[in-house]
Enzyme design. Structure first.
Site, PDB file in Angstrom:
ATOM      1  N   PRO A  50       0.810  -1.220   0.000  1.00  0.00           N
ATOM      2  CA  PRO A  50       0.000   0.000   0.000  1.00  0.00           C
ATOM      3  C   PRO A  50       0.843   1.269   0.000  1.00  0.00           C
ATOM      4  O   PRO A  50       1.729   1.417   0.836  1.00  0.00           O
ATOM      5  CB  PRO A  50      -0.776  -0.120   1.317  1.00  0.00           C
ATOM      6  CG  PRO A  50       0.121  -0.919   2.203  1.00  0.00           C
ATOM      7  CD  PRO A  50       0.860  -1.877   1.312  1.00  0.00           C
ATOM      8  N   ASP A  89      -1.972   2.826   2.668  1.00  0.00           N
ATOM      9  CA  ASP A  89      -1.331   2.881   3.960  1.00  0.00           C
ATOM     10  C   ASP A  89      -1.658   4.256   4.538  1.00  0.00           C
ATOM     11  O   ASP A  89      -1.446   5.263   3.877  1.00  0.00           O
ATOM     12  CB  ASP A  89       0.192   2.737   3.761  1.00  0.00           C
ATOM     13  CG  ASP A  89       0.894   2.288   5.016  1.00  0.00           C
ATOM     14  OD1 ASP A  89       0.202   1.956   5.993  1.00  0.00           O
ATOM     15  OD2 ASP A  89       2.131   2.282   5.015  1.00  0.00           O
ATOM     16  N   TRP A 535       4.520   0.075  10.142  1.00  0.00           N
ATOM     17  CA  TRP A 535       4.998  -1.013   9.283  1.00  0.00           C
ATOM     18  C   TRP A 535       4.299  -2.321   9.657  1.00  0.00           C
ATOM     19  O   TRP A 535       4.191  -3.225   8.833  1.00  0.00           O
ATOM     20  CB  TRP A 535       6.510  -1.190   9.412  1.00  0.00           C
ATOM     21  CG  TRP A 535       7.247  -0.044   8.793  1.00  0.00           C
ATOM     22  CD1 TRP A 535       7.799   1.017   9.444  1.00  0.00           C
ATOM     23  CD2 TRP A 535       7.495   0.164   7.409  1.00  0.00           C
ATOM     24  NE1 TRP A 535       8.369   1.870   8.552  1.00  0.00           N
ATOM     25  CE2 TRP A 535       8.204   1.377   7.292  1.00  0.00           C
ATOM     26  CE3 TRP A 535       7.186  -0.549   6.250  1.00  0.00           C
ATOM     27  CZ2 TRP A 535       8.615   1.891   6.065  1.00  0.00           C
ATOM     28  CZ3 TRP A 535       7.593  -0.044   5.033  1.00  0.00           C
ATOM     29  CH2 TRP A 535       8.303   1.158   4.946  1.00  0.00           C
ATOM     30  N   GLN A 571      12.371  -1.475   0.387  1.00  0.00           N
ATOM     31  CA  GLN A 571      11.374  -2.171   1.193  1.00  0.00           C
ATOM     32  C   GLN A 571      11.896  -3.488   1.774  1.00  0.00           C
ATOM     33  O   GLN A 571      11.166  -4.186   2.465  1.00  0.00           O
ATOM     34  CB  GLN A 571      10.122  -2.450   0.364  1.00  0.00           C
ATOM     35  CG  GLN A 571       9.386  -1.199  -0.057  1.00  0.00           C
ATOM     36  CD  GLN A 571       8.849  -0.426   1.121  1.00  0.00           C
ATOM     37  OE1 GLN A 571       8.448  -0.994   2.115  1.00  0.00           O
ATOM     38  NE2 GLN A 571       8.869   0.896   1.019  1.00  0.00           N
ATOM     39  N   TRP A 575       8.595  -3.277   4.094  1.00  0.00           N
ATOM     40  CA  TRP A 575       7.405  -4.092   3.883  1.00  0.00           C
ATOM     41  C   TRP A 575       7.732  -5.579   3.738  1.00  0.00           C
ATOM     42  O   TRP A 575       7.040  -6.436   4.276  1.00  0.00           O
ATOM     43  CB  TRP A 575       6.659  -3.577   2.657  1.00  0.00           C
ATOM     44  CG  TRP A 575       5.277  -4.123   2.504  1.00  0.00           C
ATOM     45  CD1 TRP A 575       4.278  -4.088   3.430  1.00  0.00           C
ATOM     46  CD2 TRP A 575       4.749  -4.781   1.351  1.00  0.00           C
ATOM     47  NE1 TRP A 575       3.148  -4.684   2.924  1.00  0.00           N
ATOM     48  CE2 TRP A 575       3.407  -5.115   1.651  1.00  0.00           C
ATOM     49  CE3 TRP A 575       5.276  -5.114   0.095  1.00  0.00           C
ATOM     50  CZ2 TRP A 575       2.583  -5.763   0.725  1.00  0.00           C
ATOM     51  CZ3 TRP A 575       4.448  -5.744  -0.817  1.00  0.00           C
ATOM     52  CH2 TRP A 575       3.123  -6.077  -0.492  1.00  0.00           C
ATOM     53  N   LYS A 608      20.036  10.359  -8.213  1.00  0.00           N
ATOM     54  CA  LYS A 608      18.805   9.856  -7.643  1.00  0.00           C
ATOM     55  C   LYS A 608      17.723  10.935  -7.758  1.00  0.00           C
ATOM     56  O   LYS A 608      17.953  12.095  -7.514  1.00  0.00           O
ATOM     57  CB  LYS A 608      19.034   9.526  -6.160  1.00  0.00           C
ATOM     58  CG  LYS A 608      17.842   8.877  -5.508  1.00  0.00           C
ATOM     59  CD  LYS A 608      18.145   8.548  -4.061  1.00  0.00           C
ATOM     60  CE  LYS A 608      16.897   8.056  -3.367  1.00  0.00           C
ATOM     61  NZ  LYS A 608      17.142   7.680  -1.980  1.00  0.00           N
ATOM     62  N   LYS A 611      12.178  14.733  -4.907  1.00  0.00           N
ATOM     63  CA  LYS A 611      11.413  15.967  -4.980  1.00  0.00           C
ATOM     64  C   LYS A 611      12.281  17.150  -4.567  1.00  0.00           C
ATOM     65  O   LYS A 611      12.234  18.197  -5.180  1.00  0.00           O
ATOM     66  CB  LYS A 611      10.192  15.861  -4.063  1.00  0.00           C
ATOM     67  CG  LYS A 611       8.915  15.630  -4.843  1.00  0.00           C
ATOM     68  CD  LYS A 611       7.706  15.691  -3.930  1.00  0.00           C
ATOM     69  CE  LYS A 611       7.607  14.468  -3.034  1.00  0.00           C
ATOM     70  NZ  LYS A 611       6.430  14.472  -2.160  1.00  0.00           N
TER      71      LYS A 611
END
Length: 1063
Positions: A50, A89, A535, A571, A575, A608, A611
């Site tokens: 999510p 999430d 998490w 992740q 996750w 990389k 934003k």
RNA sequence: GGGCCUUUAGCUCAGUCGGUUAGAGCAUCCCUCUGAUAAGGGGAAGGUCUCUGGUUCGAGUCCAGAAAGGCCCA
């Protein structure tokens, strides 16, 4: 005549086409129908990791979503039932911080004053801030996932399932409260879990200080201790040495002209000391252990024995002094060691990261801010040996960037260390892509597992469902709403907002109100204040998304575990771990069988994307410019998904011109001529065995391709599956169609033309199916036009069809090789023409071709007409020997000779170079060995060990490659020249037809006036010109005014041309 | 400090078991073909295969070490 297929524009704007397809999918509910189509079939289980919709999606999310989409589409076409439930999430620190920022808060106090209820309401609103942008990207990219019924981690039902999971863990006695050192964010006022800490390592500059610890029994002698955290010194209780390190005592002059003695590791003398020193003697660790030193600070009363030297294995001599300061309150290893030696824990810092009031000089100061003051204070007391700074990576809070403190406090843990072996064993059952993650990043992580710090002293999260008696301390874990209602009593339960079905909200502060009598005493059970690590929420999704065990249990069992999950590499400890840990804790089995780990997306400069740097590419911009198919295809083919890759608008544009348009134009070509001919693929059948070589070749390639794509997709190799499709499209367009064009132009019905149509049709329809998982839009468009136009009862969407099955019998490897030979000879011929400077339009008499083997010779006898045609020749001669028009040079084949002769080979090479190449060549072509004397040794070189090359020509142009040779007869006769001129005239007329805007099947009349040469050409080749240009008549006369006219110059010959469309 | 990944043409990438002159696409230049094509074909130019050492008759490929970049951990 009505057209059988919808006419295909030569110019296509993919983004608009995709919008049209999206509309079709939506209006006809194609996604759900494609899923339901397989109802009852064996499930193939996919889990959506999510996202949190409180930030905008970026190109990395596009990669994740593109990968997540391809495999479920493929498996659906393979007949599996692939349910795809979306998810969001919604809990946790990141959300709280966004809201804090918005409200201008700077800590927990502000939140409590504002009100937890109001604050959490703001969090609830914030998590869907960008949900529309997420939905738009998901939809527009063609990621088929059910976002209408997603799981949402803030839903009461979801929380209830999480509670159930926690209760399972509780009942296994794996959920406990402990006083431990945890990574702690003083700003957020909460401990973080290891995987959160993992998100926030950064370069930092910290103090690096060498401090004198005065020995009690030996005045003037000091332990020299190194640390980068001066603020932890008031918590010091011991100094650790390594049992196997050699220590030394040195003597140095002090500033006050006296001397002092310092003790430190021998290996670190240069690292630690400044100025001159003399070594007094060596000491073993054993000599140091147990010796006491004067405490640096005595802010807090201490009852236990402390401030002496202890042993610890974790002491290193890579930096520092080999003497490590131990403060159990501020280090996990320190805490362990403290327990071992029964040392006191001196907690000098409060939960906001400030010194407690007992630390009088710096009370209330943020500890990191106190560092310089502590250094100064130590200096005044003469205890500071040396103070510099030190650059290293240090963990910061992954969301608010405050430096983390390692800090001892009471919090809740899951004892994952007790199931470590099971975590590792279950990892054995998972396929990782790429493989190295399994024992590398993930396996290492599991092997070094520490208990999961679950509690968060925060507000917006799943409340920890543990109730504690305020009198006797009795603890209970609640595993569901009904269970809690029963404890509370049905009547009272409805008075709580948290439990009243009409307005139920299990979040804080409402759940905090719920109390019930202690079953053990007269006290009241109250919930602990913590919420849990978010998490844990996302890791609970396999269970909680279906509200297990309160929901449809059978459905859950069919949807667990997953066949496939995929997220970015960050992740691994996020996750992927939380899924794996929860699954192991609750069911003792892995949660997913296959995991595709994705690399990061870099910008054009290899940076990389982020934003904050402002170099992020907006995926929607890419899609609006080039289309979702182009973006998807690039992501699949540019590099295997786990490698980082660079992305730019240009690179994706290349996909359009190189791949999508090539495919599109092949498709457009088919539709154009099929419509002209009224061709109906269902009305004809020519057995493949009776079709020409060219057709059987492309079908062999096609079926080989099906097999490749199928195998690789089944093995989660996206790039390996996709790249060969691009090669096939290239072959189809640039060889098959190119070589077959004339077959489609022929008028009337004949078996060869039907074969060509059937073959191209099969290729295109199959391609649309092979491409469906990758480029679902263009695949749909091609499929619908080609298939539904002639078979209205076929599935309405390519995504509802069965994945093509390869017919091994059609994969004629010999024919594939043969065709490669033809292509190679053609390529050599083109090179020879180019060398000679003779354009392809100019016919040539012949080419002499020499091949390597009798089998190749046979191949060219059979397929040579393709060479003749492609190279515009009158004939082809296959020859054994080209002596007279060529020169030879000879070399050995290293792979053979090197192996056979080893160190002698370089000398053989030299000897060979000294031979007469023509003689060697003669022997080789006669199949005889070449005998040389090298180093006094007789060496017999076999023909197959030698390579004979040719060069030069006379009236010929020769090009040679790896034993294949094409000698082009470049002598031009007047005949050939005239024919060349005729071809030139034809081409000019074709250009005029196009400029005039005529349709491809329009008939014309030609008018011309020219000089003597061209007039003769027109007379000689009039029929040829007529048939090529679809002219019904050729007039040697001035062109009428209404015709389309041009004055041209062809090889310095003037000609006036006019063409007129015949009604 | 440790683990893992990456490094080949200006850019994006192939390169099998160690073997002849290291390939393709994009971009540049020249030539060419074309009634499907924003395409195709031939050629030019563009390479210290990140570096150093080793093994080997021979290394982009195997081994060791280093560097740079990235991810992760301490």
């Amino acid at each position: 005549m009505t057209e059988r297929f919808t006419p295909v524009p030569a110019h296509v704007h993919f983004p608009s086409l995709e919008e049209k397809i999206l509309k079709f999918w939506k209006e006809n509910d194609i996604f759900m129908r494609s899923v339901r189509n397989r109802e009852g079939a064996q499930p193939w289980v996919f889990y959506e990791g999510p996202p949190t919709a409180n930030g905008l999606p970026h190109i990395g999310h596009a990669l994740t979503r593109a990968v997540k989409d391809a495999f479920p589409r493929y498996q659906t076409m393979k007949g599996r039932f692939v349910w795809r439930k979306g998810g969001w999430d919604t809990h946790g620190l990141p959300v709280e911080l966004e809201v804090e920022k918005m409200l201008g808060f700077s800590g927990k106090q502000a939140i409590e004053e504002y009100g937890i209820a109001e604050f959490n309401q703001k969090c609830r609103e914030s998590v869907f801030k960008y949900v529309r942008e997420w939905e738009e990207l998901t939809d527009r990219l063609g990621f088929w996932i059910d976002l209408e019924n997603p799981y949402v981690t803030l839903d009461n039902e979801y929380i209830e399932s999480v509670w159930w999971i926690l209760k399972q863990i509780w009942e296994k006695d794996l959920l406990y409260q402990g006083y431990k050192v945890v990574p702690y964010c003083p700003r957020c006022g909460t401990p973080l879990s290891d995987h959160e800490v993992a998100q926030g390592y950064r370069e930092a500059e910290d103090p690096s200080i060498f401090v004198r610890f005065p020995l009690v029994d030996e005045p003037g002698t000091y332990l020299l201790v190194w640390t980068t955290t001066p603020w932890t010194l008031p918590g010091n209780v011991a100094v650790a040495v390594h049992p196997e390190v050699t220590y030394v005592m040195v003597e140095q002059r002090t500033a006050g002209n006296g001397t002092e003695r310092l003790i430190l590791a021998k290996d670190l003398l240069d690292y630690a000391l400044q100025g001159e020193y003399t070594v007094v003697r060596e000491l073993s660790a054993r000599e140091l252990v147990g010796r006491h030193y004067h405490p640096l600070y005595t802010f807090l009363p201490v009852e236990k024995d402390y401030c002496y030297v202890v042993e610890a294995d974790f002491v290193t001599t890579s930096e520092g002094t080999g003497l490590v300061h131990i403060a159990p309150a501020f280090g996990a290893e320190d805490m362990e060691l403290g327990k071992e030696y029964d040392l006191p824990i001196i907690q000098t810092v409060d939960e906001r990261g400030r010194f407690i009031s007992a630390v009088t000089p710096w009370r209330g100061m943020f500890v990191k801010d106190a560092d310089p003051l502590i250094i100064e204070e130590l200096r005044r007391r003469g205890l500071m040996y040396r103070a510099t700074t030190y650059r290293h990576t240090y963990p910061f809070c992954w969301r608010c960037s405050t430096p983390l403190l390692y800090y001892a406090k009471t919090t809740w843990f899951i004892e994952t260390t007790r199931v470590r072996d099971r975590l590792l064993a279950n990892n054995e059952l998972i396929n990782w892509y790429p493989e190295h993650i399994k024992y590398g990043r993930f396996g290492n992580w599991l092997a070094n597992n520490v208990d999961w710090a679950l509690g968060r002293d925060r507000y917006w999260g799943t409340p920890l469902p543990v109730w504690v008696c305020d009198q006797c301390g009795h603890q209970e874990c609640i595993g569901g709403i009904q269970e809690l209602r029963q404890k509370v009593g049905e009547e009272r339960a409805n008075q709580y907002k948290a439990l009243n079905p009409a307005e139920m909200d299990l979040h804080r502060p409402y759940i905090d109100e719920v109390t019930y009598p202690c079953p053990e005493c007269a006290g009241t059970m109250r919930r602990v204040p913590e919420v849990i690590d978010c998490w844990f929420d996302s890791g609970a999704m396999p269970i909680a998304q279906y509200h297990y065990p309160y929901g449809d249990q059978e459905w859950f069992r069919k949807q667990f575990p997953a066949d496939f999950i995929s997220e970015a590499v960050d992740q691994t400890r996020g996750w992927f771990y939380s899924l794996h840990a929860i699954s192991t804790l609750v069911f003792d089995q892995p949660c997913f069988r296959n995991c595709v780990v994705l690399g990061l997306i870099l910008d054009e400069d290899g940076e990389k994307m982020s934003k904050s740097k402002g170099n992020a590419i907006d995926p929607m911009e890419v899609i609006k410019t080039h289309g979702a198919d182009a973006l998807r295809w690039y992501l699949y083919t540019a590099a295997p998904p786990w490698l980082e890759r660079r992305v730019s608008l240009n690179l994706i544009g290349e996909v359009v011109s190189k791949f999508l348009l090539t495919l599109w134009n092949t498709y457009a070509f088919f539709v154009l001529y099929a419509n002209l001919d009224g061709f109906d693929p269902t009305a004809h059948d020519v057995p493949v065995s009776e079709r020409p070589d060219l057709d059987r070749w492309i079908l062999a390639e096609l079926h080989k391709l099906i097999e490749t794509v199928d195998t690789r997709m089944a093995g989660f190799d996206l790039t390996g599956a996709a790249r060969p499709i691009a090669e096939f499209v290239d072959d189809l367009s640039n060889w098959y169609v190119r070589r077959s064009r004339r077959r489609f132009w022929r008028s009337g019905e004949n078996r060869d033309k039907v074969s060509a149509y059937l073959t191209l049709y099969e290729c295109l329809v199959t391609l649309s199916q092979l491409l469906a998982p990758f480029t679902p839009f263009v695949a749909e468009e091609i499929y619908r036009n080609l298939v539904l136009s002639v078979r209205p009862d076929a599935p309405p969407s390519v995504h509802m069809t069965d994945f093509p099955a390869a017919n091994r019998a059609l994969v004629d490897e010999k024919l594939i090789e043969d065709t490669q030979l033809v292509m190679r000879i053609v390529r050599l011929g083109h090179a020879a023409r180019n060398k000679a400077g003779i354009k392809v339009r100019q016919p040539l008499a012949k080419a002499l071709v020499k091949v390597r083997t009798p089998a190749e010779r046979e191949t060219l006898q059979r397929l040579g007409n393709q060479v003749v045609d492609e190279l515009n020749l009158k004939g082809l001669e296959l020859v054994e020997d080209l002596s007279g028009i060529i020169q030879y040079s000879v070399s050995g084949i290293p792979s053979l000779l090197g192996k056979k002769y080893g160190a002698l080979y370089p000398k053989i090479r030299a000897a060979l170079a000294a031979c007469n190449p023509a003689e060697v060549a003669a022997k080789v072509s006669a199949g005889q060995p070449v005998i040389l004397t090298v180093d006094g040794q007789e060496v017999s070189l076999l023909p197959e060990e030698l390579n004979v090359q040719v060069s030069a020509a006379d009236g010929f142009e020769v090009v040679e490659e790896a034993g294949h040779m094409v000698a082009l007869d470049v002598r031009l006769t007047p005949e050939l020249i005239n024919e060349g001129l005729a071809r030139e005239i034809i081409r000019r007329i074709q250009v005029m037809r196009k400029d005039a805007g005529f349709e491809v099947d329009d008939r014309i009349e030609i008018y011309y006036q020219a000089d003597e040469t061209l007039t003769r050409v027109m007379e000689q080749f009039g029929d040829y010109v007529r048939s090529e240009t679809l002219a019904e008549a050729v007039h040697q006369a001035p062109a009428p005014a209404e015709s389309f006219r041009a004055s041209l110059d062809i090889d310095k010959h003037p000609i006036e041309l006019g063409i007129l469309r015949v009604a």
